[in-house]
Design an enzyme around this catalytic site. Sequence first.
Site, PDB file in Angstrom:
ATOM      1  CG  HIS A 100      -1.319   3.216   4.396  1.00 19.58           C
ATOM      2  ND1 HIS A 100      -1.323   1.896   3.994  1.00 19.58           N
ATOM      3  CD2 HIS A 100      -0.614   3.243   5.552  1.00 19.58           C
ATOM      4  CE1 HIS A 100      -0.658   1.169   4.876  1.00 19.58           C
ATOM      5  NE2 HIS A 100      -0.216   1.974   5.829  1.00 19.58           N
TER       6      HIS A 100
ATOM      7  CB  CYS B 194      -0.922   0.025   1.211  1.00 20.90           C
ATOM      8  SG  CYS B 194      -2.049  -1.364   1.266  1.00 20.90           S
TER       9      CYS B 194
END
Length: 510
Positions: free
Chosen positions: A139, A83
């Site tokens: 993130h 991610c």
Amino acid sequence: MAMTQPRTAYVATFLGTFGLLLVGCVFHLVQCQQQQPNIVFILADDYGFHDIGYHGSEIKTPNMDRLAARGVKLENYYVQPICTPTRSQLMSGRYQIHTGLQHLIIRPEMPSCLPLDDITLAQKMKEAGYATHMIGKWHLGFYKKACWPTRRGFDTYFGYLTGSEEYFTHLREKALDFREQEEPARNYSGLYSTQLFTQKAQGILEQHSNQSSDKPLFLYLPFQAVHEPLEVPPHYTQPYAHIKDKNRRQYAGMVACLDEAVGNITRTMDQLGLWKNTVLIFSTDNGGQVYSGGNNWPLRGWKGSLWEGGVHGVGFVSSPLLPAKVQGTITKELIHVSDWYPTLVAGLAGGSLNGSKLDGFNVWDTISNGYPSPRHELLHNIDPLTIVKPANATKVMGSKVFNETIRAAIRSGDWKLITGDPGNGSWIPPPGSGIQAHIPADPPGKMVWLFNITADPNEHQDLSSQRPDIVERLMQRLQCYYEGSLPVFYPGSDPRADPKYHNNTWSNWE
Ligand SMILES: *[C@@H]1O[C@H](CO)[C@@H](O)[C@H](O)[C@H]1NC(C)=O
Ligand SMILES: *[C@@H]1O[C@H](CO)[C@@H](O)[C@H](O)[C@H]1NC(C)=O
Ligand SMILES: *[C@@H]1O[C@H](CO)[C@@H](O)[C@H](O)[C@H]1NC(C)=O
């Protein structure tokens, strides 16, 4: 355009042949003063290579298939294996060796974020005159507010700052991670994020089309779907009752909902008259997680690995602005997630790349005109914190150029070199397909692989011992990148991150 047509027709009738020339010029001028297109960037989370209809999936994705069928499918398209790395490269246009984020992800307790001296894609789009909106997963760090999306170029933000959470409660480890702008958003419990993000996106689109402002729109939509936990309103899984594997069945329902979301958003754009001037980009952030329902068949490996199943991503571009000659085509030109930054800013928005240090290339002519990709090489990563311990290592190639115990991979033209421990490397077929999983026969401790990805996209034929010349050349490239790397920044957990100090939310602590 609606205004100019009757007028040019009028001029033409009056001025005859000479007038037609004039009309040509006027028309040409109108075309030259090209409007900046709206850009919608949809990023799916952990969406596997095998999990889109047009790759032969048992999961149906009619909306994405239709958009891709009218657009350009990117079939030599790469992302990062997890991610944070993909998102960091999308937002900075830089390889991880240039941001210090080479190792794993930014964990929520970690005092780390995308370096603040990297100018983000959103900042650049804003500078180019765009209204910038983000809905979904960040993130990229949040330990101080300067790291938040609202401080890094987005006019508006709705979503979560960490890497995963529950889809209905918006809790992570029992603490809220959900924000509207910078404020905790506590009143959305029970609303499924894929549907909720879609509604929020539709709200932004409506607001945008009602405003008199003639700014173009940049909407970044990093969906939570289809990352675990495997949660979805039950009616989405009904068409998949025949899938026996529970994870795969749940996952199929989540994909169905994501596909519906893409359909709803593009339909809303069409209804509002925005679609005709929009470029939609769809991308996964990394390969599917086979433990959580995802699948990358027939590619080797999966999420988290440097095998193709980790990094060869699903992606397409769809837009009525694409020339007819490329609509409905696929491109096998090499394109990487770091390329979107210059492609969007310089290729589409007509903005300047001043101040940005980039590893990406502007690939708009490749996508929209079928030109060869300006990218000939791709550094997948060098992660010097992931090394094969000496006891497990067997000297295979004995390169003196690059330390082959380091997890690294590089692509150059057709060739891909992998070193160290690349992560999970089995070939995993979709559950219920009747095909057997295939475990590689590599000797333990093997540390160097070479593949011709064009000829062998599923990495069955290691050619490292046949082509030591290419191994050595790519080892030199790796060493060159390694010498130009920033030190890895991977700090330990900071106890001040604990949500108990922040009103039971995940929040900044500096
Ligand atoms: C939650 O609260 C915000 C801010 O007051 C409001 O804009 C939003 O409509 C509310 N949403 C729901 C689902 O109640
Ligand atoms: C799509 O729109 C339909 C009709 O409004 C709605 O029922 C459905 O929940 C929406 N789906 C998503 C994922 O937003
Ligand atoms: C880029 O140039 C423009 C115009 O001179 C300026 O406004 C902007 O601040 C510059 N951006 C960066 C990041 O240097």
